[in-house]
Write a protein that holds these residues in place. Structure first.
Motif, PDB file in Angstrom:
ATOM      1  N   LEU A   1     109.848  51.529  40.979  1.00  0.00           N
ATOM      2  CA  LEU A   1     111.348  51.681  42.621  1.00  0.00           C
ATOM      3  C   LEU A   1     111.989  50.427  41.925  1.00  0.00           C
ATOM      4  N   ALA A   2     111.264  49.136  40.777  1.00  0.00           N
ATOM      5  CA  ALA A   2     112.496  48.549  41.015  1.00  0.00           C
ATOM      6  C   ALA A   2     113.485  49.242  39.308  1.00  0.00           C
ATOM      7  N   GLU A   3     112.510  50.141  38.301  1.00  0.00           N
ATOM      8  CA  GLU A   3     113.412  50.908  37.490  1.00  0.00           C
ATOM      9  C   GLU A   3     113.942  52.008  38.208  1.00  0.00           C
ATOM     10  N   GLN A   4     113.918  52.041  38.830  1.00  0.00           N
ATOM     11  CA  GLN A   4     115.042  53.322  40.088  1.00  0.00           C
ATOM     12  C   GLN A   4     116.076  52.237  40.130  1.00  0.00           C
ATOM     13  N   PHE A   5     116.155  51.311  40.544  1.00  0.00           N
ATOM     14  CA  PHE A   5     117.403  50.296  41.065  1.00  0.00           C
ATOM     15  C   PHE A   5     118.110  50.011  40.003  1.00  0.00           C
ATOM     16  N   ILE A   6     117.502  49.741  39.052  1.00  0.00           N
ATOM     17  CA  ILE A   6     117.531  49.174  38.036  1.00  0.00           C
ATOM     18  C   ILE A   6     118.992  50.553  36.473  1.00  0.00           C
ATOM     19  N   LYS A   7     117.763  51.092  37.080  1.00  0.00           N
ATOM     20  CA  LYS A   7     118.909  52.690  36.823  1.00  0.00           C
ATOM     21  C   LYS A   7     120.283  52.793  37.045  1.00  0.00           C
ATOM     22  N   GLY A   8     120.231  53.089  38.542  1.00  0.00           N
ATOM     23  CA  GLY A   8     121.137  53.049  38.969  1.00  0.00           C
ATOM     24  C   GLY A   8     122.139  52.124  39.099  1.00  0.00           C
ATOM     25  N   ALA A   9     121.610  50.200  39.066  1.00  0.00           N
ATOM     26  CA  ALA A   9     122.979  49.896  38.798  1.00  0.00           C
ATOM     27  C   ALA A   9     123.668  49.386  36.906  1.00  0.00           C
ATOM     28  N   GLU A  10     122.929  49.782  36.181  1.00  0.00           N
ATOM     29  CA  GLU A  10     122.570  49.657  35.441  1.00  0.00           C
ATOM     30  C   GLU A  10     124.301  51.072  34.419  1.00  0.00           C
ATOM     31  N   GLU A  11     123.948  52.269  35.567  1.00  0.00           N
ATOM     32  CA  GLU A  11     124.721  53.489  35.213  1.00  0.00           C
ATOM     33  C   GLU A  11     126.210  52.921  36.182  1.00  0.00           C
ATOM     34  N   LYS A  12     125.734  52.470  37.168  1.00  0.00           N
ATOM     35  CA  LYS A  12     127.487  51.293  37.145  1.00  0.00           C
ATOM     36  C   LYS A  12     128.210  50.466  36.607  1.00  0.00           C
ATOM     37  N   GLY A  13     127.941  49.693  35.100  1.00  0.00           N
ATOM     38  CA  GLY A  13     128.213  49.387  34.698  1.00  0.00           C
ATOM     39  C   GLY A  13     127.668  47.637  34.678  1.00  0.00           C
ATOM     40  N   HIS A  14     127.063  47.464  35.653  1.00  0.00           N
ATOM     41  CA  HIS A  14     125.921  46.050  36.440  1.00  0.00           C
ATOM     42  C   HIS A  14     125.451  45.701  35.026  1.00  0.00           C
ATOM     43  N   GLU A  15     124.927  44.315  35.287  1.00  0.00           N
ATOM     44  CA  GLU A  15     124.093  43.356  33.699  1.00  0.00           C
ATOM     45  C   GLU A  15     122.942  43.812  34.684  1.00  0.00           C
ATOM     46  N   VAL A  16     121.582  43.672  34.217  1.00  0.00           N
ATOM     47  CA  VAL A  16     120.463  43.283  35.074  1.00  0.00           C
ATOM     48  C   VAL A  16     120.096  42.560  33.837  1.00  0.00           C
ATOM     49  N   PHE A  17     118.881  41.616  34.572  1.00  0.00           N
ATOM     50  CA  PHE A  17     117.811  40.792  33.829  1.00  0.00           C
ATOM     51  C   PHE A  17     117.064  40.639  34.819  1.00  0.00           C
ATOM     52  N   ARG A  18     115.525  41.258  33.710  1.00  0.00           N
ATOM     53  CA  ARG A  18     114.578  41.899  34.607  1.00  0.00           C
ATOM     54  C   ARG A  18     113.550  40.474  34.213  1.00  0.00           C
ATOM     55  N   PHE A  19     112.393  40.007  35.523  1.00  0.00           N
ATOM     56  CA  PHE A  19     111.963  39.367  35.553  1.00  0.00           C
ATOM     57  C   PHE A  19     110.377  39.765  35.805  1.00  0.00           C
ATOM     58  N   ASP A  20     109.466  40.170  34.966  1.00  0.00           N
ATOM     59  CA  ASP A  20     107.738  40.218  35.108  1.00  0.00           C
ATOM     60  C   ASP A  20     106.839  40.032  36.138  1.00  0.00           C
ATOM     61  N   CYS A  21     107.159  38.590  37.285  1.00  0.00           N
ATOM     62  CA  CYS A  21     106.306  37.526  37.366  1.00  0.00           C
ATOM     63  C   CYS A  21     105.314  37.983  37.026  1.00  0.00           C
ATOM     64  N   ALA A  22     104.404  38.596  37.082  1.00  0.00           N
ATOM     65  CA  ALA A  22     102.916  39.165  36.286  1.00  0.00           C
ATOM     66  C   ALA A  22     103.160  38.543  35.537  1.00  0.00           C
ATOM     67  N   PHE A  23     103.739  39.023  34.530  1.00  0.00           N
ATOM     68  CA  PHE A  23     103.475  38.995  33.019  1.00  0.00           C
ATOM     69  C   PHE A  23     104.237  37.538  32.519  1.00  0.00           C
ATOM     70  N   LYS A  24     104.147  36.876  33.372  1.00  0.00           N
ATOM     71  CA  LYS A  24     105.229  35.928  32.743  1.00  0.00           C
ATOM     72  C   LYS A  24     103.990  33.977  33.127  1.00  0.00           C
ATOM     73  N   GLN A  25     103.982  33.425  32.016  1.00  0.00           N
ATOM     74  CA  GLN A  25     103.663  31.892  32.382  1.00  0.00           C
ATOM     75  C   GLN A  25     104.347  31.336  33.452  1.00  0.00           C
ATOM     76  N   VAL A  26     103.985  30.845  34.156  1.00  0.00           N
ATOM     77  CA  VAL A  26     104.964  30.451  35.562  1.00  0.00           C
ATOM     78  C   VAL A  26     103.864  29.559  36.644  1.00  0.00           C
ATOM     79  N   GLU A  27     104.035  27.964  36.171  1.00  0.00           N
ATOM     80  CA  GLU A  27     103.056  27.474  37.133  1.00  0.00           C
ATOM     81  C   GLU A  27     102.929  27.284  38.590  1.00  0.00           C
ATOM     82  N   PRO A  28     102.496  27.043  39.314  1.00  0.00           N
ATOM     83  CA  PRO A  28     102.895  26.861  40.458  1.00  0.00           C
ATOM     84  C   PRO A  28     103.488  25.742  40.681  1.00  0.00           C
ATOM     85  N   CYS A  29     103.880  25.083  41.657  1.00  0.00           N
ATOM     86  CA  CYS A  29     104.814  24.376  42.636  1.00  0.00           C
ATOM     87  C   CYS A  29     103.856  22.798  42.526  1.00  0.00           C
ATOM     88  N   ARG A  30     104.275  22.361  41.435  1.00  0.00           N
ATOM     89  CA  ARG A  30     102.971  20.251  42.340  1.00  0.00           C
ATOM     90  C   ARG A  30     103.420  19.976  42.536  1.00  0.00           C
TER      91      ARG A  30
END
Ligand SMILES: Cc1cc2nc3c(=O)[nH]c(=O)nc-3n(C[C@H](O)[C@H](O)[C@H](O)COP(=O)(O)O)c2cc1C
Length: 217
Positions: free
Chosen positions: A59-88
Motif C-alpha cells: 500500500l505504501a509503494e502504491q501511495f508513493i507511486k501516485g505521489a511521485e507521479e504528481k511530483g511530490h518528494e517522498v522520503f520513505r523510512f522502513d521502521c522495522a529495518f532501522k535501528q531505533v531505540e525505544p524512548c527511555r
C-alpha cells in the motif's frame, strides 16, 4: 503541561470520528477534489511491518507511486529495518531538543520536521499499531516542540487479516487522537481488511485506493 494535554485532548471526539467514519472496505478521502493544489509537498512515509513484501508495504509503494507521479518528494523510512531505540523517558530532550540516542532516528528527524505530510503504513498487531511503528512514533517526543501545531497533512494505511470493523477501531482512534494532539490534518485512511498472507492485498482494490490517494495530492 504537555502530559496533561495528552490525556485531556478530545479522545471522545476522535472516537466519534473514527466510529462514524470507519468503513472497512472504503478509503476515506477528505480532500476537496475541486481545490486545485499545485504545490509540491515533502512527504514522509513511515512503514511499520517487518515483511518487506507485505501488504502494508505494498500500500505504501502504491501511495508513493501516485505521489511521485504528481511530483511530490517522498522520503520513505522502513521502521522495522532501522535501528531505533525505544524512548527511555529520560526527558533530556525536554520534548524539544537533542536525544540521548544517536541512532537511525537522526536520519528521520529533519525529514519529519520539514514534512508537509506524514503517512503511516502498518499492519494490525493484536488490535493495535505494530511495535516497530510505535517505537518510532514515541521518539517524536524529542521533536514534539517542532512538530506539534505544525501545519502538516497525514494519512493512515492499515492492513489486517480479520474483517470485523470493530477490530480496526482501536488503531483508528489512536491515529485520530494523535492527529488531534499534534494538530495535523488527516486527509485519508485506507483500511484494508481480510488480508493475511504477504501480498494478498494485491488481489483487492486497496492498492488502487492508496495509489489514488497519492495521485490526489
Ligand atoms: C504478531 C501479529 C499479530 C497480528 N494481530 C492481528 C490482529 O489482531 N488482527 C488481525 O486481523 N490480524 C492480525 N495479524 C495479521 C496481520 O495484521 C495481517 O497479516 C496483515 O495483513 C500483515 O500486514 P503486512 O503484510 O504489512 O505485515 C497479526 C499478525 C502478526 C504477525
Amino acid at each position: 503541561m504537555e502530559r496533561r494535554e495528552f490525556l485531556k485532548k478530545s479522545a471522545l471526539a476522535a472516537l466519534g470520528t473514527a466510529v462514524a467514519g470507519t468503513g472497512i472496505v472504503q478509503a476515506f478521502n477528505h480532500i476537496n477534489d475541486n481545490e486545485s493544489n499545485t504545490d509540491k509537498m515533502k512527504i514522509v512515509v513511515l512503514t511499520g511491518s517487518p515483511r518487506k513484501n507485505g501488504n502494508s508495504a505494498y500500500l505504501a509503494e502504491q501511495f508513493i507511486k501516485g505521489a511521485e507521479e504528481k511530483g511530490h518528494e517522498v522520503f520513505r523510512f522502513d521502521c522495522a529495518f532501522k535501528q531505533v531505540e525505544p524512548c527511555r523517558a529520560c526527558n533530556r530532550c525536554g520534548m524539544d531538543g537533542p536525544c540521548i540516542f544517536n541512532d537511525d532516528f537522526q536520519e528521520l528527524r529533519p525529514h519529519l520536521i520539514e514534512a508537509d505530510m506524514v503517512v503511516f503504513a502498518m499492519p494490525m498487531y493484536y488490535f493495535s499499531i505494530s511495535a516497530q511503528m510505535k517505537r518510532v512514533i514515541d521518539r517524536f517526543y524529542a521533536i514534539n516542540g517542532q512538530i506539534k501545531g505544525a501545519s502538516k497533512k497525514a494519512a493512515f494505511l492499515m492492513t489486517y487479516a480479520d474483517t470485523a470493523k470493530k477490530e480496526a477501531e482501536p488503531m483508528l482512534v489512536h491515529y485520530h487522537t494523535l492527529m488531534d494532539y499534534l494538530g495535523w490534518t488527516s486527509v485519508s485512511e485506507v483500511v484494508a481488511s481480510g488480508v493475511w498472507t504477504a501480498g494478498s492485498v494485491r488481489n483487492t482494490d486497496y492498492p488502487q485506493q492508496a495509489y489514488q490517494l497519492g495521485r490526489s495530492l
